[in-house]
Design a protein around this motif. Structure first.
Motif, PDB file in Angstrom:
ATOM      1  N   ILE A  29      80.441  72.289  46.039  1.00  0.00           N
ATOM      2  CA  ILE A  29      80.599  73.093  44.607  1.00  0.00           C
ATOM      3  C   ILE A  29      80.103  74.353  44.806  1.00  0.00           C
ATOM      4  CG2 ILE A  29      79.949  72.957  42.279  1.00  0.00           C
ATOM      5  CD1 ILE A  29      80.137  70.000  42.522  1.00  0.00           C
ATOM      6  N   ALA A  30      78.876  74.637  45.353  1.00  0.00           N
ATOM      7  CA  ALA A  30      78.369  75.793  45.596  1.00  0.00           C
ATOM      8  C   ALA A  30      79.083  76.830  46.351  1.00  0.00           C
ATOM      9  CB  ALA A  30      76.985  75.660  46.130  1.00  0.00           C
ATOM     10  N   LYS A  31      79.718  76.055  47.485  1.00  0.00           N
ATOM     11  CA  LYS A  31      80.489  77.040  48.362  1.00  0.00           C
ATOM     12  C   LYS A  31      81.785  77.492  47.546  1.00  0.00           C
ATOM     13  CE  LYS A  31      82.770  76.888  52.755  1.00  0.00           C
ATOM     14  NZ  LYS A  31      82.155  78.316  53.247  1.00  0.00           N
ATOM     15  N   VAL A  32      82.622  76.638  46.774  1.00  0.00           N
ATOM     16  CA  VAL A  32      83.469  77.082  45.661  1.00  0.00           C
ATOM     17  C   VAL A  32      83.057  78.176  45.024  1.00  0.00           C
ATOM     18  CG1 VAL A  32      84.902  76.371  43.933  1.00  0.00           C
ATOM     19  CG2 VAL A  32      84.710  74.745  46.023  1.00  0.00           C
ATOM     20  N   PHE A  33      81.877  77.961  44.239  1.00  0.00           N
ATOM     21  CA  PHE A  33      81.646  79.034  43.524  1.00  0.00           C
ATOM     22  C   PHE A  33      81.343  80.271  44.333  1.00  0.00           C
ATOM     23  CE2 PHE A  33      79.642  77.785  39.381  1.00  0.00           C
ATOM     24  CZ  PHE A  33      80.014  76.727  39.317  1.00  0.00           C
ATOM     25  N   LEU A  46      75.818  67.410  31.990  1.00  0.00           N
ATOM     26  CA  LEU A  46      75.275  68.394  32.851  1.00  0.00           C
ATOM     27  C   LEU A  46      73.807  68.495  32.514  1.00  0.00           C
ATOM     28  CD1 LEU A  46      75.407  71.142  34.279  1.00  0.00           C
ATOM     29  CD2 LEU A  46      75.727  72.377  32.270  1.00  0.00           C
ATOM     30  N   THR A  47      73.076  67.502  33.338  1.00  0.00           N
ATOM     31  CA  THR A  47      71.380  67.344  33.380  1.00  0.00           C
ATOM     32  C   THR A  47      70.782  67.719  34.408  1.00  0.00           C
ATOM     33  OG1 THR A  47      71.565  65.299  34.001  1.00  0.00           O
ATOM     34  CG2 THR A  47      71.941  65.433  31.478  1.00  0.00           C
ATOM     35  N   ASP A  48      71.370  67.989  35.683  1.00  0.00           N
ATOM     36  CA  ASP A  48      70.602  68.296  36.677  1.00  0.00           C
ATOM     37  C   ASP A  48      70.339  70.015  36.786  1.00  0.00           C
ATOM     38  OD1 ASP A  48      69.730  68.527  39.296  1.00  0.00           O
ATOM     39  OD2 ASP A  48      71.686  68.341  40.264  1.00  0.00           O
ATOM     40  N   PHE A  49      68.929  70.171  36.878  1.00  0.00           N
ATOM     41  CA  PHE A  49      68.245  71.273  36.991  1.00  0.00           C
ATOM     42  C   PHE A  49      69.313  72.094  38.094  1.00  0.00           C
ATOM     43  CE2 PHE A  49      66.035  70.893  33.372  1.00  0.00           C
ATOM     44  CZ  PHE A  49      64.576  71.308  33.425  1.00  0.00           C
ATOM     45  N   PHE A  50      69.336  71.577  39.073  1.00  0.00           N
ATOM     46  CA  PHE A  50      69.831  72.253  40.424  1.00  0.00           C
ATOM     47  C   PHE A  50      71.319  72.927  39.865  1.00  0.00           C
ATOM     48  CE2 PHE A  50      67.636  70.173  44.184  1.00  0.00           C
ATOM     49  CZ  PHE A  50      66.304  70.514  43.527  1.00  0.00           C
ATOM     50  N   ALA A  51      72.219  72.072  39.353  1.00  0.00           N
ATOM     51  CA  ALA A  51      73.344  72.271  38.756  1.00  0.00           C
ATOM     52  C   ALA A  51      73.256  73.362  37.845  1.00  0.00           C
ATOM     53  CB  ALA A  51      74.250  71.177  38.498  1.00  0.00           C
ATOM     54  N   ILE A  52      72.410  73.125  36.809  1.00  0.00           N
ATOM     55  CA  ILE A  52      72.371  74.376  35.766  1.00  0.00           C
ATOM     56  C   ILE A  52      72.142  75.722  36.513  1.00  0.00           C
ATOM     57  CG2 ILE A  52      71.012  75.144  33.695  1.00  0.00           C
ATOM     58  CD1 ILE A  52      70.698  72.044  33.149  1.00  0.00           C
ATOM     59  N   ASP A  53      71.213  75.779  37.335  1.00  0.00           N
ATOM     60  CA  ASP A  53      70.834  76.895  37.889  1.00  0.00           C
ATOM     61  C   ASP A  53      72.105  77.619  38.629  1.00  0.00           C
ATOM     62  OD1 ASP A  53      68.694  78.817  39.173  1.00  0.00           O
ATOM     63  OD2 ASP A  53      69.044  77.745  40.792  1.00  0.00           O
ATOM     64  N   LEU A  54      72.885  76.775  39.265  1.00  0.00           N
ATOM     65  CA  LEU A  54      73.806  77.077  40.146  1.00  0.00           C
ATOM     66  C   LEU A  54      74.842  77.826  38.908  1.00  0.00           C
ATOM     67  CD1 LEU A  54      75.603  77.283  42.707  1.00  0.00           C
ATOM     68  CD2 LEU A  54      76.334  74.950  42.140  1.00  0.00           C
ATOM     69  N   ILE A  55      75.096  77.259  37.989  1.00  0.00           N
ATOM     70  CA  ILE A  55      76.187  77.854  37.169  1.00  0.00           C
ATOM     71  C   ILE A  55      75.470  78.988  36.520  1.00  0.00           C
ATOM     72  CG2 ILE A  55      76.970  77.432  34.828  1.00  0.00           C
ATOM     73  CD1 ILE A  55      77.212  74.472  35.651  1.00  0.00           C
ATOM     74  N   LEU A  56      74.370  79.219  36.097  1.00  0.00           N
ATOM     75  CA  LEU A  56      73.927  80.252  35.535  1.00  0.00           C
ATOM     76  C   LEU A  56      73.864  81.470  36.541  1.00  0.00           C
ATOM     77  CD1 LEU A  56      70.839  79.246  33.129  1.00  0.00           C
ATOM     78  CD2 LEU A  56      73.324  79.499  32.726  1.00  0.00           C
ATOM     79  N   HIS A  57      73.484  81.150  37.735  1.00  0.00           N
ATOM     80  CA  HIS A  57      73.394  82.124  38.890  1.00  0.00           C
ATOM     81  C   HIS A  57      74.646  82.982  38.778  1.00  0.00           C
ATOM     82  CE1 HIS A  57      72.222  84.022  42.768  1.00  0.00           C
ATOM     83  NE2 HIS A  57      73.482  83.636  42.987  1.00  0.00           N
ATOM     84  N   TYR A  58      75.874  82.395  38.754  1.00  0.00           N
ATOM     85  CA  TYR A  58      76.769  83.443  38.779  1.00  0.00           C
ATOM     86  C   TYR A  58      77.482  83.704  37.410  1.00  0.00           C
ATOM     87  CZ  TYR A  58      77.497  81.727  43.534  1.00  0.00           C
ATOM     88  OH  TYR A  58      77.469  81.257  44.814  1.00  0.00           O
ATOM     89  N   GLY A  59      76.769  83.535  36.189  1.00  0.00           N
ATOM     90  CA  GLY A  59      77.157  84.110  34.998  1.00  0.00           C
ATOM     91  C   GLY A  59      77.319  85.614  35.030  1.00  0.00           C
TER      92      GLY A  59
END
Length: 220
Positions: A26-30, A46-59
């Motif tokens: 998923i990170a590679k797709v982003f 959406l409860t995983d801090f790693f996933a939340i961080d990944l999403i916000l990183h690309y905002g």
């Protein structure tokens, strides 16, 4: 391409995630999404801090739009109450997003949060769906070049404790058209800070979302 994971020890940091793990896919797709293009997500959880961080990183660099399954506001407040007393309460997406933002406030998390738009359908209350109570149960990540589908929820248990799989493939026009349709049907009134106005009261300023760029063929 398909990516799989199974039960293992908890990760202490992102570097611990196996190279062939669904979250790395998923990170590679982003990462391969063109700059300023759309990253569209449908997330049941959406409860995983790693996933939340990944999403916000690309905002700040992309048009990130998320459709997130509904959580009753009382459930979010109840989580805060019970955990403050040292009692167990099952995690939910809304309380975990707030927890993440407050925990990483020193990293400007609340401002970065405003670059991501999240809309929430209410499908669990009588009268909201003509066919009865429903859930937004899809798990999809869509960019100009890829679509990610599969069982993988954006939760810590999916990352470390469950048997999960995702498949990364090339999207077809119907994928973007369907997301755009659902997004427009929800409208700006379903933005997360409107739906949970009291719960996110600590975010004082109104969100300054970027204009959405649709994934339909006409916009490419």
């Amino acid at each position: 391409a398909a990516f799989y994971t199974g039960p293992r020890e908890w990760d202490n940091k992102p570097e611990d995630i196996p190279q062939d793990h669904p979250l790395r896919a998923i990170a590679k797709v982003f990462d391969e999404a063109p700059l300023k293009s759309s990253v569209c997500i449908k997330a049941y959880r959406l409860t995983d801090f790693f996933a939340i961080d990944l999403i916000l990183h690309y905002g700040p660099t992309h048009d990130v739009r998320v459709i997130l399954d509904f959580v009753e506001p009382g459930e979010a407040f109840r989580y805060d109450e019970l955990t403050s007393q040292g009692k167990y309460c099952k995690k939910n997406s809304i309380s975990q997003i707030k927890k993440f933002l407050l925990f990483f406030e020193h990293c400007n998390s609340t401002q970065i949060f405003k670059t991501v738009e999240i809309r929430v359908p209410i499908m669990q209350r009588p009268g909201c769906c003509p066919y009865g109570r429903s859930s937004m149960h899809e798990n999809i990540i869509l960019t100009d070049n890829h679509i990610v589908t599969g069982s993988y929820y954006l939760t810590g248990y999916a990352r470390c404790k469950n048997w999960e799989a995702v498949r990364v493939s090339t999207p077809v026009p119907k994928d973007g058209e369907t997301f755009d349709q659902r997004w427009e049907e929800l409208g700006e009134g379903r933005e997360i800070r409107q739906v949970y106005k009291d719960y996110f009261a600590f975010l004082e300023e109104k969100p300054s979302h970027k204009k959405a760029r649709k994934l339909t063929p006409a916009s490419k």
